[in-house]
Design an enzyme around this catalytic site. Structure first.
Site, PDB file in Angstrom:
ATOM      1  N   GLY A  16       0.775  -1.234   0.093  1.00 47.72           N
ATOM      2  CA  GLY A  16      -0.053   0.043   0.146  1.00 47.72           C
ATOM      3  C   GLY A  16       0.722   1.178   0.000  1.00 47.72           C
ATOM      4  N   ASN A  18       1.218   3.043  -2.654  1.00 47.56           N
ATOM      5  CA  ASN A  18       0.820   4.123  -3.371  1.00 47.56           C
ATOM      6  C   ASN A  18      -0.662   4.532  -2.570  1.00 47.56           C
ATOM      7  OD1 ASN A  18       1.466   4.724  -6.126  1.00 47.56           O
ATOM      8  ND2 ASN A  18       1.747   2.616  -6.072  1.00 47.56           N
ATOM      9  N   ARG A  69     -15.662 -14.848  -9.023  1.00 45.74           N
ATOM     10  CA  ARG A  69     -15.191 -13.391  -9.187  1.00 45.74           C
ATOM     11  C   ARG A  69     -16.589 -12.560  -8.867  1.00 45.74           C
ATOM     12  NH1 ARG A  69     -10.425 -12.465 -10.810  1.00 45.74           N
ATOM     13  NH2 ARG A  69      -9.381 -14.337 -11.904  1.00 45.74           N
ATOM     14  N   ARG A  95      -6.497  -7.964  -8.238  1.00 41.12           N
ATOM     15  CA  ARG A  95      -7.489  -9.049  -8.974  1.00 41.12           C
ATOM     16  C   ARG A  95      -7.959  -8.277 -10.071  1.00 41.12           C
ATOM     17  NH1 ARG A  95      -7.654 -13.687  -7.519  1.00 41.12           N
ATOM     18  NH2 ARG A  95      -9.656 -14.134  -7.782  1.00 41.12           N
ATOM     19  N   ILE A  96      -8.181  -9.136 -10.966  1.00 42.17           N
ATOM     20  CA  ILE A  96      -8.987  -8.902 -12.129  1.00 42.17           C
ATOM     21  C   ILE A  96     -10.613  -8.643 -11.923  1.00 42.17           C
ATOM     22  CG2 ILE A  96      -9.799  -9.519 -14.765  1.00 42.17           C
ATOM     23  CD1 ILE A  96      -6.972 -10.992 -14.838  1.00 42.17           C
ATOM     24  N   ASN A 111      -6.514   3.232 -12.093  1.00 36.87           N
ATOM     25  CA  ASN A 111      -5.774   2.249 -11.685  1.00 36.87           C
ATOM     26  C   ASN A 111      -4.037   2.865 -11.864  1.00 36.87           C
ATOM     27  OD1 ASN A 111      -4.481  -0.445 -10.775  1.00 36.87           O
ATOM     28  ND2 ASN A 111      -4.218  -0.629 -13.016  1.00 36.87           N
ATOM     29  N   HIS A 113      -0.343   1.283 -12.969  1.00 34.80           N
ATOM     30  CA  HIS A 113       0.534   0.387 -13.518  1.00 34.80           C
ATOM     31  C   HIS A 113       1.795   0.909 -13.828  1.00 34.80           C
ATOM     32  CE1 HIS A 113       1.109  -3.473 -15.367  1.00 34.80           C
ATOM     33  NE2 HIS A 113       1.921  -2.881 -15.984  1.00 34.80           N
ATOM     34  N   ASP A 149      -4.917  -3.738 -17.389  1.00 31.81           N
ATOM     35  CA  ASP A 149      -4.124  -2.709 -17.552  1.00 31.81           C
ATOM     36  C   ASP A 149      -4.435  -1.919 -19.031  1.00 31.81           C
ATOM     37  OD1 ASP A 149      -2.814  -3.102 -15.230  1.00 31.81           O
ATOM     38  OD2 ASP A 149      -1.434  -4.701 -16.391  1.00 31.81           O
ATOM     39  N   GLU A 178       5.357   7.005  -9.240  1.00 30.91           N
ATOM     40  CA  GLU A 178       4.006   6.545  -8.884  1.00 30.91           C
ATOM     41  C   GLU A 178       3.603   7.459  -7.941  1.00 30.91           C
ATOM     42  OE1 GLU A 178       3.146   2.309  -8.868  1.00 30.91           O
ATOM     43  OE2 GLU A 178       5.119   1.747  -9.680  1.00 30.91           O
TER      44      GLU A 178
HETATM   45  C1  GAR Z   1       2.937  -0.811  -7.668  1.00 23.95           C
HETATM   46  O1  GAR Z   1       4.051  -0.660  -8.350  1.00 23.95           O
HETATM   47  C2  GAR Z   1       1.870  -0.701  -8.541  1.00 23.95           C
HETATM   48  O2  GAR Z   1       1.875   0.234  -9.785  1.00 23.95           O
HETATM   49  C3  GAR Z   1       1.682  -2.173  -9.011  1.00 23.95           C
HETATM   50  O3  GAR Z   1       1.729  -2.780  -7.908  1.00 23.95           O
HETATM   51  C4  GAR Z   1       2.529  -1.993  -7.009  1.00 23.95           C
HETATM   52  C5  GAR Z   1       1.869  -1.806  -5.693  1.00 23.95           C
HETATM   53  O4  GAR Z   1       2.741  -1.326  -4.676  1.00 23.95           O
HETATM   54  N1  GAR Z   1       0.340  -2.395  -9.679  1.00 23.95           N
HETATM   55  C6  GAR Z   1       0.151  -3.222 -10.658  1.00 23.95           C
HETATM   56  O5  GAR Z   1       1.038  -3.786 -11.094  1.00 23.95           O
HETATM   57  C7  GAR Z   1      -1.163  -3.324 -11.374  1.00 23.95           C
HETATM   58  N2  GAR Z   1      -1.248  -3.913 -12.577  1.00 23.95           N
HETATM   59  P1  GAR Z   1       2.048  -0.599  -3.549  1.00 23.95           P
HETATM   60  O6  GAR Z   1       1.196  -1.643  -2.923  1.00 23.95           O
HETATM   61  O7  GAR Z   1       3.277  -0.164  -2.656  1.00 23.95           O
HETATM   62  O8  GAR Z   1       1.571   0.581  -3.965  1.00 23.95           O
END
Ligand code: GAR
Length: 197
Positions: A16, A18, A69, A95-96, A111, A113, A149, A178
């Site tokens: 978490g 982000n 799902r 999760r998709i 989202n 990515h 994505d 990010e």
């Molecule tokens: C981040 O790098 C995010 O961009 C990526 O997972 C990580 C989560 O880190 N997301 C994906 O790959 C989605 N397809 P975080 O839990 O520290 O934010």
């Protein structure tokens, strides 16, 4: 001033970072959104206690407890009914989501990515970038559509790929970006400066 601020639910699966960047940004009095809840699809998501420490509502439903799902998303929907978010921000939510769920939230679900989409979708985007030999990599905040994505870009940030980079060093460089662009992109959506379609 919380009046007029958009209500945001954050969905996570892991640490978490982000999510924390969004929570920190939303502390600013003039930020146009406030975080009303953090939801995880697993009980051990490290971000959950971090959000709780900020005094934010948290909930989890383990996707493995549901046969489909759709069943999992009904449980998620029950939580969202309580929190009444205007916007859902996926932050490392692995999760998709079904097309029915993304259609319901179209234009209100975003989202992040860790790649320059449409390049390097899915898992291991940093290893994918290194394997491709690209000189630039980065991250993308986008509106969510049924494809994984995919969906219209809101903001992107670029970083150089340096000699000797590993997936880990590259991930660290991208992650700093990010944390910078996700709060900015969420604010754009909350203010109506970025719209779907
Ligand atoms: C981040 O790098 C995010 O961009 C990526 O997972 C990580 C989560 O880190 N997301 C994906 O790959 C989605 N397809 P975080 O839990 O520290 O934010």
């Amino acid at each position: 001033m919380t009046e007029g601020k958009k209500r945001v639910a954050i969905l996570i699966s892991g640490r978490g970072s982000n999510m924390s960047a969004l929570i920190e940004a939303a502390k600013a009095p003039d930020y146009p959104a406030r975080i009303v809840g953090v939801f995880a699809n697993r009980p051990d998501a490290a971000g959950l206690p971090i959000a709780a420490n900020y005094g934010i509502a948290t909930a989890w439903r383990w996707h493995k407890d549901y046969p489909s799902r759709t069943g999992f998303e009904l449980a998620l929907g029950d939580v969202l009914k309580l929190w009444r978010p205007d916007i859902i921000a996926l932050a490392g939510f692995m999760r998709i989501l079904t097309p029915e769920f993304t259609a319901k939230w179209q234009g209100r679900i975003i989202n992040i990515h860790p790649s320059l989409l449409p390049l390097h979708r899915g898992l291991h985007s940093h290893a994918q970038a290194l394997a491709d030999g690209v000189t630039e990599h980065g991250c993308t905040v986008h509106f969510v559509t049924p494809g994984m994505d995919e969906g219209p870009t809101i903001l992107q940030a670029r970083v150089p790929v340096l000699p000797g980079d590993t997936p880990e060093t590259l991930a660290e460089r991208v992650l700093a970006e990010e944390h910078r662009i996700y709060p900015e992109a969420l604010a754009m959506v909350a203010r109506g400066e970025a719209r779907f379609g």
